[in-house]
Design a protein around this motif. Structure first.
Motif, PDB file in Angstrom:
ATOM      1  N   ALA A   1       0.811  -1.218   0.000  1.00  0.00           N
ATOM      2  CA  ALA A   1       0.000   0.000   0.000  1.00  0.00           C
ATOM      3  C   ALA A   1       0.848   1.273   0.000  1.00  0.00           C
ATOM      4  O   ALA A   1       0.386   2.338  -0.426  1.00  0.00           O
ATOM      5  CB  ALA A   1      -0.942   0.000   1.205  1.00  0.00           C
ATOM      6  N   LYS A   2       2.085   1.165   0.464  1.00  0.00           N
ATOM      7  CA  LYS A   2       2.960   2.336   0.491  1.00  0.00           C
ATOM      8  C   LYS A   2       3.203   2.897  -0.904  1.00  0.00           C
ATOM      9  O   LYS A   2       3.473   4.086  -1.066  1.00  0.00           O
ATOM     10  CB  LYS A   2       4.298   1.987   1.141  1.00  0.00           C
TER      11      LYS A   2
ATOM     12  N   GLN B   1       2.098  10.123   3.493  1.00  0.00           N
ATOM     13  CA  GLN B   1       2.305   8.681   3.362  1.00  0.00           C
ATOM     14  C   GLN B   1       0.960   7.969   3.363  1.00  0.00           C
ATOM     15  O   GLN B   1      -0.072   8.550   3.715  1.00  0.00           O
ATOM     16  CB  GLN B   1       3.144   8.166   4.540  1.00  0.00           C
ATOM     17  N   THR B   2       0.979   6.718   2.967  1.00  0.00           N
ATOM     18  CA  THR B   2      -0.197   5.863   3.110  1.00  0.00           C
ATOM     19  C   THR B   2      -0.377   5.537   4.588  1.00  0.00           C
ATOM     20  O   THR B   2       0.588   5.223   5.284  1.00  0.00           O
ATOM     21  CB  THR B   2      -0.009   4.537   2.342  1.00  0.00           C
ATOM     22  N   VAL B   3      -1.605   5.632   5.064  1.00  0.00           N
ATOM     23  CA  VAL B   3      -1.902   5.236   6.450  1.00  0.00           C
ATOM     24  C   VAL B   3      -2.752   3.978   6.384  1.00  0.00           C
ATOM     25  O   VAL B   3      -3.952   4.025   6.116  1.00  0.00           O
ATOM     26  CB  VAL B   3      -2.638   6.354   7.206  1.00  0.00           C
ATOM     27  N   PHE B   4      -2.119   2.845   6.604  1.00  0.00           N
ATOM     28  CA  PHE B   4      -2.800   1.562   6.504  1.00  0.00           C
ATOM     29  C   PHE B   4      -3.390   1.188   7.857  1.00  0.00           C
ATOM     30  O   PHE B   4      -3.173   1.851   8.864  1.00  0.00           O
ATOM     31  CB  PHE B   4      -1.821   0.487   6.015  1.00  0.00           C
TER      32      PHE B   4
ATOM     33  N   ARG C   1       0.890  12.347   9.405  1.00  0.00           N
ATOM     34  CA  ARG C   1       2.287  12.584   9.800  1.00  0.00           C
ATOM     35  C   ARG C   1       2.899  11.357  10.492  1.00  0.00           C
ATOM     36  O   ARG C   1       4.075  11.045  10.295  1.00  0.00           O
ATOM     37  CB  ARG C   1       2.366  13.806  10.722  1.00  0.00           C
ATOM     38  N   ARG C   2       2.093  10.664  11.288  1.00  0.00           N
ATOM     39  CA  ARG C   2       2.609   9.533  12.065  1.00  0.00           C
ATOM     40  C   ARG C   2       2.507   8.199  11.339  1.00  0.00           C
ATOM     41  O   ARG C   2       3.188   7.230  11.709  1.00  0.00           O
ATOM     42  CB  ARG C   2       1.857   9.434  13.400  1.00  0.00           C
ATOM     43  N   GLY C   3       1.622   8.115  10.350  1.00  0.00           N
ATOM     44  CA  GLY C   3       1.475   6.874   9.601  1.00  0.00           C
ATOM     45  C   GLY C   3       0.679   5.798  10.300  1.00  0.00           C
ATOM     46  O   GLY C   3       0.837   4.610  10.010  1.00  0.00           O
ATOM     47  N   ALA C   4      -0.197   6.199  11.233  1.00  0.00           N
ATOM     48  CA  ALA C   4      -1.022   5.231  11.959  1.00  0.00           C
ATOM     49  C   ALA C   4      -2.441   5.778  12.091  1.00  0.00           C
ATOM     50  O   ALA C   4      -2.634   6.992  12.211  1.00  0.00           O
ATOM     51  CB  ALA C   4      -0.433   4.966  13.346  1.00  0.00           C
TER      52      ALA C   4
ATOM     53  N   LYS D   1      -7.128   5.534   2.419  1.00  0.00           N
ATOM     54  CA  LYS D   1      -5.837   5.394   3.096  1.00  0.00           C
ATOM     55  C   LYS D   1      -4.928   6.620   2.992  1.00  0.00           C
ATOM     56  O   LYS D   1      -3.864   6.632   3.617  1.00  0.00           O
ATOM     57  CB  LYS D   1      -5.069   4.190   2.538  1.00  0.00           C
ATOM     58  N   HIS D   2      -5.297   7.620   2.212  1.00  0.00           N
ATOM     59  CA  HIS D   2      -4.499   8.847   2.126  1.00  0.00           C
ATOM     60  C   HIS D   2      -5.307  10.034   2.635  1.00  0.00           C
ATOM     61  O   HIS D   2      -6.532  10.067   2.501  1.00  0.00           O
ATOM     62  CB  HIS D   2      -4.057   9.117   0.677  1.00  0.00           C
ATOM     63  N   PHE D   3      -4.628  10.996   3.200  1.00  0.00           N
ATOM     64  CA  PHE D   3      -5.239  12.185   3.798  1.00  0.00           C
ATOM     65  C   PHE D   3      -5.614  13.192   2.716  1.00  0.00           C
ATOM     66  O   PHE D   3      -4.752  13.711   2.010  1.00  0.00           O
ATOM     67  CB  PHE D   3      -4.238  12.794   4.783  1.00  0.00           C
TER      68      PHE D   3
END
Length: 207
Positions: A20-21, A34-37, A59-62, A93-95
């Protein structure tokens, strides 16, 4: 254009997360950090589906690590549910956001139908790996991603519903839709909004 070509047919959640990245299944990746999965154990009994990452999540990826996530954690605790045993993810999954001045928090924009549909293959794949017994759908965007554009959380919240066949789940799995925790933060009466969220979640806690 969808994410389907980026989703591996085989592999566990970690392999999905890595794949997903590199997802360019819609244009949202261009402005996201980034992708946030999703996050949580692969054998989770409960799968939680939110809308999209927020500024802090991006920003944190979570998922659900910002203000709405704190509200959700409190609601889970109040309903007698353990977030640590759940798998928590988002329909998108993306902002998606509006530009902001340097150092300022970026304000989210609601994903449109095209973006929701483009990202659905990831959500379908997460369900396929986990096959949850219970599903929590948070807010209108997540509800539309799973239950279609005509679904209304305001009318159907707190009801025990079947999981649509497109999403793999355990036999007799139950789905409950409720408000997104960010709605509590926006509410004029936060106490009442929070109580309604907890009441809906208790439907799952009751089994």
């Amino acid at each position: 254009m969808t994410a389907q070509e980026y989703v591996p047919e085989q592999g566990d959640l970690e392999q999905l997360r890595l794949a997903a990245k590199a997802c360019h299944g819609c244009h949202l990746y261009r402005d996201a950090t980034q992708t946030v999965f999703g996050d949580g154990p692969g054998d989770a009994r409960i799968l939680v589906v939110g809308e999209q990452p927020g500024d802090i999540e991006d920003r944190r990826g979570a998922p659900f690590v910002g203000p709405a996530g704190k509200v959700l954690d409190r609601a889970f605790d109040a309903a007698g549910l353990d977030r640590g045993s759940m798998y928590v993810t988002n329909a998108v999954k993306h902002f998606k956001h509006r530009p902001a001045a340097p150092g300022k928090r970026r304000i989210h924009q609601t994903p449109d139908r095209t973006e929701i549909v483009a990202c659905r293959p990831w959500l379908v794949a997460e369900f396929d790996r986990i096959r949850p017994a219970q599903v929590v759908v948070l807010g209108a965007t997540a509800a539309k991603a799973m239950l279609g554009p005509a679904f209304r959380v305001t009318k159907e919240h707190g009801r025990r519903l079947a999981v649509p066949a497109e999403f793999a789940a355990a036999d007799d799995a139950v789905l409950v839709a409720t408000i997104h925790p960010s709605a509590v933060l926006r509410a004029d009466d936060r106490e009442s909004a929070f109580a309604g969220l907890v009441e809906d979640l208790r439907v799952l806690a009751a089994g």
